[in-house]
Scaffold this motif. Structure first.
Motif, PDB file in Angstrom:
ATOM      1  N   ALA A 198       0.825  -1.209   0.000  1.00  0.00           N
ATOM      2  CA  ALA A 198       0.000   0.000   0.000  1.00  0.00           C
ATOM      3  C   ALA A 198       0.859   1.259   0.000  1.00  0.00           C
ATOM      4  CB  ALA A 198      -0.937  -0.008   1.207  1.00  0.00           C
ATOM      5  N   ILE A 199       1.924   1.258   0.794  1.00  0.00           N
ATOM      6  CA  ILE A 199       2.811   2.422   0.826  1.00  0.00           C
ATOM      7  C   ILE A 199       3.479   2.618  -0.528  1.00  0.00           C
ATOM      8  CG2 ILE A 199       4.907   3.353   1.864  1.00  0.00           C
ATOM      9  CD1 ILE A 199       4.104   2.019   4.480  1.00  0.00           C
ATOM     10  N   SER A 200       3.930   1.533  -1.126  1.00  0.00           N
ATOM     11  CA  SER A 200       4.590   1.629  -2.437  1.00  0.00           C
ATOM     12  C   SER A 200       3.615   2.095  -3.517  1.00  0.00           C
ATOM     13  CB  SER A 200       5.196   0.276  -2.809  1.00  0.00           C
ATOM     14  OG  SER A 200       6.152  -0.130  -1.852  1.00  0.00           O
ATOM     15  N   LEU A 201       2.387   1.549  -3.509  1.00  0.00           N
ATOM     16  CA  LEU A 201       1.400   1.954  -4.502  1.00  0.00           C
ATOM     17  C   LEU A 201       0.983   3.413  -4.320  1.00  0.00           C
ATOM     18  CD1 LEU A 201      -0.970  -1.150  -4.826  1.00  0.00           C
ATOM     19  CD2 LEU A 201       0.668  -0.276  -6.504  1.00  0.00           C
ATOM     20  N   GLY A 202       0.885   3.860  -3.071  1.00  0.00           N
ATOM     21  CA  GLY A 202       0.552   5.260  -2.837  1.00  0.00           C
ATOM     22  C   GLY A 202       1.571   6.193  -3.456  1.00  0.00           C
ATOM     23  N   TYR A 203       2.841   5.846  -3.320  1.00  0.00           N
ATOM     24  CA  TYR A 203       3.884   6.658  -3.948  1.00  0.00           C
ATOM     25  C   TYR A 203       3.838   6.543  -5.463  1.00  0.00           C
ATOM     26  CZ  TYR A 203       8.484   7.866  -5.750  1.00  0.00           C
ATOM     27  OH  TYR A 203       9.507   8.389  -6.497  1.00  0.00           O
ATOM     28  N   LEU A 207       2.353  10.270  -5.880  1.00  0.00           N
ATOM     29  CA  LEU A 207       3.505  11.161  -5.759  1.00  0.00           C
ATOM     30  C   LEU A 207       4.412  11.109  -6.982  1.00  0.00           C
ATOM     31  CD1 LEU A 207       4.516  10.661  -2.004  1.00  0.00           C
ATOM     32  CD2 LEU A 207       3.102  12.448  -3.032  1.00  0.00           C
ATOM     33  N   MET A 208       4.709   9.917  -7.470  1.00  0.00           N
ATOM     34  CA  MET A 208       5.631   9.806  -8.598  1.00  0.00           C
ATOM     35  C   MET A 208       5.115  10.489  -9.860  1.00  0.00           C
ATOM     36  SD  MET A 208       7.420   6.420 -10.242  1.00  0.00           S
ATOM     37  CE  MET A 208       5.979   6.032 -11.248  1.00  0.00           C
ATOM     38  N   PRO A 209       3.819  10.350 -10.245  1.00  0.00           N
ATOM     39  CA  PRO A 209       3.351  11.065 -11.441  1.00  0.00           C
ATOM     40  C   PRO A 209       3.474  12.578 -11.320  1.00  0.00           C
ATOM     41  CG  PRO A 209       1.799   9.353 -10.826  1.00  0.00           C
ATOM     42  CD  PRO A 209       2.778   9.456  -9.713  1.00  0.00           C
ATOM     43  N   LEU A 210       3.216  13.122 -10.138  1.00  0.00           N
ATOM     44  CA  LEU A 210       3.361  14.567  -9.960  1.00  0.00           C
ATOM     45  C   LEU A 210       4.816  14.994 -10.125  1.00  0.00           C
ATOM     46  CD1 LEU A 210       0.962  15.163  -6.935  1.00  0.00           C
ATOM     47  CD2 LEU A 210       0.588  15.813  -9.317  1.00  0.00           C
ATOM     48  N   ALA A 211       5.733  14.215  -9.561  1.00  0.00           N
ATOM     49  CA  ALA A 211       7.153  14.529  -9.730  1.00  0.00           C
ATOM     50  C   ALA A 211       7.562  14.443 -11.198  1.00  0.00           C
ATOM     51  CB  ALA A 211       8.000  13.574  -8.882  1.00  0.00           C
ATOM     52  N   GLN A 212       7.079  13.422 -11.902  1.00  0.00           N
ATOM     53  CA  GLN A 212       7.405  13.284 -13.317  1.00  0.00           C
ATOM     54  C   GLN A 212       6.859  14.451 -14.134  1.00  0.00           C
ATOM     55  OE1 GLN A 212       5.809   9.404 -14.263  1.00  0.00           O
ATOM     56  NE2 GLN A 212       7.760   8.406 -13.892  1.00  0.00           N
ATOM     57  N   GLY A 213       5.602  14.838 -13.874  1.00  0.00           N
ATOM     58  CA  GLY A 213       5.029  15.957 -14.622  1.00  0.00           C
ATOM     59  C   GLY A 213       5.792  17.249 -14.413  1.00  0.00           C
ATOM     60  N   ALA A 214       6.203  17.524 -13.178  1.00  0.00           N
ATOM     61  CA  ALA A 214       6.938  18.755 -12.897  1.00  0.00           C
ATOM     62  C   ALA A 214       8.315  18.742 -13.554  1.00  0.00           C
ATOM     63  CB  ALA A 214       7.064  18.943 -11.383  1.00  0.00           C
ATOM     64  N   VAL A 215       9.008  17.615 -13.489  1.00  0.00           N
ATOM     65  CA  VAL A 215      10.342  17.526 -14.101  1.00  0.00           C
ATOM     66  C   VAL A 215      10.237  17.643 -15.622  1.00  0.00           C
ATOM     67  CG1 VAL A 215      12.319  16.006 -14.490  1.00  0.00           C
ATOM     68  CG2 VAL A 215      11.350  16.225 -12.199  1.00  0.00           C
ATOM     69  N   ILE A 216       9.225  17.029 -16.228  1.00  0.00           N
ATOM     70  CA  ILE A 216       9.046  17.124 -17.680  1.00  0.00           C
ATOM     71  C   ILE A 216       8.845  18.577 -18.093  1.00  0.00           C
ATOM     72  CG2 ILE A 216       7.432  16.585 -19.556  1.00  0.00           C
ATOM     73  CD1 ILE A 216       7.065  13.839 -18.267  1.00  0.00           C
ATOM     74  N   GLY A 243      -4.840  13.557 -15.467  1.00  0.00           N
ATOM     75  CA  GLY A 243      -4.261  12.812 -16.576  1.00  0.00           C
ATOM     76  C   GLY A 243      -3.046  12.004 -16.166  1.00  0.00           C
ATOM     77  N   LEU A 244      -2.210  12.562 -15.280  1.00  0.00           N
ATOM     78  CA  LEU A 244      -1.011  11.857 -14.837  1.00  0.00           C
ATOM     79  C   LEU A 244      -1.369  10.611 -14.041  1.00  0.00           C
ATOM     80  CD1 LEU A 244       1.117  14.962 -13.754  1.00  0.00           C
ATOM     81  CD2 LEU A 244       1.572  13.460 -15.703  1.00  0.00           C
ATOM     82  N   VAL A 245      -2.265  10.763 -13.079  1.00  0.00           N
ATOM     83  CA  VAL A 245      -2.673   9.612 -12.273  1.00  0.00           C
ATOM     84  C   VAL A 245      -3.398   8.588 -13.146  1.00  0.00           C
ATOM     85  CG1 VAL A 245      -4.114   8.869 -10.344  1.00  0.00           C
ATOM     86  CG2 VAL A 245      -2.738  10.951 -10.142  1.00  0.00           C
ATOM     87  N   GLY A 246      -4.247   9.060 -14.045  1.00  0.00           N
ATOM     88  CA  GLY A 246      -4.947   8.141 -14.936  1.00  0.00           C
ATOM     89  C   GLY A 246      -4.004   7.344 -15.822  1.00  0.00           C
ATOM     90  N   TYR A 247      -2.941   7.987 -16.290  1.00  0.00           N
ATOM     91  CA  TYR A 247      -2.009   7.262 -17.158  1.00  0.00           C
ATOM     92  C   TYR A 247      -1.231   6.210 -16.369  1.00  0.00           C
ATOM     93  CZ  TYR A 247       1.134   6.437 -21.040  1.00  0.00           C
ATOM     94  OH  TYR A 247       1.820   5.845 -22.069  1.00  0.00           O
ATOM     95  N   VAL A 248      -0.848   6.533 -15.142  1.00  0.00           N
ATOM     96  CA  VAL A 248      -0.147   5.541 -14.310  1.00  0.00           C
ATOM     97  C   VAL A 248      -1.063   4.356 -14.016  1.00  0.00           C
ATOM     98  CG1 VAL A 248       0.862   5.160 -12.041  1.00  0.00           C
ATOM     99  CG2 VAL A 248       1.465   7.200 -13.332  1.00  0.00           C
ATOM    100  N   LEU A 249      -2.335   4.638 -13.724  1.00  0.00           N
ATOM    101  CA  LEU A 249      -3.273   3.536 -13.501  1.00  0.00           C
ATOM    102  C   LEU A 249      -3.450   2.702 -14.765  1.00  0.00           C
ATOM    103  CD1 LEU A 249      -6.015   5.348 -11.373  1.00  0.00           C
ATOM    104  CD2 LEU A 249      -4.318   3.686 -10.577  1.00  0.00           C
ATOM    105  N   LEU A 250      -3.428   3.336 -15.916  1.00  0.00           N
ATOM    106  CA  LEU A 250      -3.521   2.600 -17.173  1.00  0.00           C
ATOM    107  C   LEU A 250      -2.300   1.707 -17.372  1.00  0.00           C
ATOM    108  CD1 LEU A 250      -5.239   2.214 -19.711  1.00  0.00           C
ATOM    109  CD2 LEU A 250      -3.992   4.120 -20.754  1.00  0.00           C
ATOM    110  N   GLU A 251      -1.121   2.219 -17.021  1.00  0.00           N
ATOM    111  CA  GLU A 251       0.093   1.397 -17.094  1.00  0.00           C
ATOM    112  C   GLU A 251      -0.012   0.180 -16.172  1.00  0.00           C
ATOM    113  OE1 GLU A 251       3.823   4.324 -18.207  1.00  0.00           O
ATOM    114  OE2 GLU A 251       3.104   4.285 -16.137  1.00  0.00           O
TER     115      GLU A 251
END
Length: 408
Positions: A198-203, A207-216, A243-251
């Motif tokens: 659960a902790i890993s999935l939460g990140y 959290l990870m999609p937001l970090a990726q979007g900002a860095v991009i 869109g970021l969270v949706g794409y990660v869920l799609l992956e």
């Protein structure tokens, strides 16, 4: 009459006067010849005093174009004409001298986009550009990554410590004497695994999609020679959060869905046949995941930079990576090797200080050190994929010409 001279022959000597020819000495008007003394224009000759236009002569007061003369109010380029919103010289004239006072901003033309870097690049040039961008934008990139990574590390360190101890100590526990004790121990182990998951999935999902979007956003602005920073990156990430969270869920659905079906099929078959089928299908699933992961690797860029929905971004990534699959796979391999070497060195240094600590302490500190190392190494692949995204668009869609036309 003598013979006629040819046109090219020089004239006879007598036709030219001798050097210093002139009147003989003393030749000229007799002495005293000329106007009598004092003859000439009278002193002060000219127009009589006061002669000229009468006082006040000239255009009448207020002469000129009538009031309001000029283009009608609101005259100028039609709405929407000019560079796209946000494009143009940054505040303060960072691209050169600021526009003259009174010159409308739409008339200010910026230099050519990219400063010579906005072009298709070779394999080696893209790798070099990746490290160049990382070095040039080190502070905003690392700050964004740390902003989303550190909360995960804190929760991981304190929240996973007890479940992790349960998982690590399962082999040291005595064998349960009864089936009830075995089921109880299995339930405790599954609960610990669920907490860690659960902790890993939460990140991974939030959290990870937001970090990726900002860095991009930061990498894209740097590539297009636009002003950038932590603020614009975080603003874009928050605007695209769905869109970021949706794409990660799609992956996750594309990767995990087949695995769940494989396990279910193996359980239905059962026995040795089921185990053999499970092994065979898991190997096929692993190859499938690698293939799909590479085909979907540019979708997150499409979500951020093109504002596409998750499904549209998946199709977009699939088209962009067609013909570049092995090139992108090699990029992944190179970055993985470089990141692995750096992580191995830093983890080895960290291991020198925790070698004699208890097992659970070693595991917790190892997780913490790996997370800190990931703050510095994880942006590499994201920077590279963003540059690959633009490189493919330049090669196939003439995106460099499109941006050049917008900058003129």
């Amino acid at each position: 009459m003598g013979p006629m001279a040819d046109p090219g022959d020089p004239p006879p000597p007598s036709a030219y006067p001798p050097p210093a020819s002139g009147p003989p000495p003393g030749y000229g008007p007799p002495p005293g010849y000329g106007p009598p003394p004092g003859y000439g224009p009278s002193p002060g000759y000219g127009p009589s005093p006061g002669y000229g236009p009468p006082p006040g002569y000239g255009p009448p007061p207020g002469y000129g174009p009538p009031p309001g003369y000029g283009p009608p109010p609101g005259y100028g380029p039609p709405p929407g004409y000019g560079p796209p919103p946000g494009y143009g010289p940054p505040p303060g004239g960072a691209w050169g001298p600021a526009p003259l006072s009174g010159v409308p901003t739409w008339a200010w033309s910026a230099p050519v986009t990219g400063s010579g870097r906005f072009r298709a690049q070779s394999f080696g040039e893209l790798l070099d550009s990746t490290f160049t961008v990382y070095r040039r934008k080190f502070l905003p990139i690392v700050a964004i990554t740390a902003l989303f990574q550190l909360p995960y590390l804190v929760v991981q360190f304190f929240g996973e410590r007890s479940p992790l101890a349960t998982i690590l100590n399962v082999e040291t526990q005595p064998q349960p004497a009864t089936s009830a004790a075995a089921l109880n121990e299995l339930g405790t182990l599954l609960a610990a695994l669920l907490v860690v998951l659960a902790i890993s999935l939460g990140y991974y999902i939030l959290l990870m999609p937001l970090a990726q979007g900002a860095v991009i956003r930061v990498v894209s602005d740097d590539y297009l020679d636009r002003p950038t920073g932590v603020g614009p990156g975080l603003g874009t990430a928050m605007q695209r959060i769905r869109g970021l969270v949706g794409y990660v869920l799609l992956e996750l659905a594309v990767a995990v869905g087949p695995a769940a079906l494989i396990i279910l099929l193996a359980l239905l078959v059962g026995g040795d046949a089921g185990a053999g089928l499970l092994l065979l299908l898991m190997v096929a699933w692993f190859v499938f995941v690698i293939f799909v992961f590479i085909k979907m690797c540019l979708g997150i860029q499409a979500v951020v930079l093109e504002r596409l929905s998750p499904v549209a971004a998946l199709r977009r990534s699939w088209r962009l990576t067609t013909g570049s699959f092995w090139r992108i796979a090699l990029f992944y391999l190179v970055i993985a090797v470089v990141s692995g070497i750096l992580s191995g060195i830093l983890n080895g240094v960290a291991g020198l200080f925790i070698g004699s600590a208890p097992t659970i302490t070693q595991a917790s500190i190892q997780l913490l050190s790996s997370g800190v190392i990931g703050i510095f190494t994880s942006p590499f692949i994201l920077i590279l994929l963003t540059l690959v995204y633009y490189d493919i668009r330049i090669r196939r869609e003439a995106f460099d010409i499109e941006m050049l036309a917008q900058s003129l």
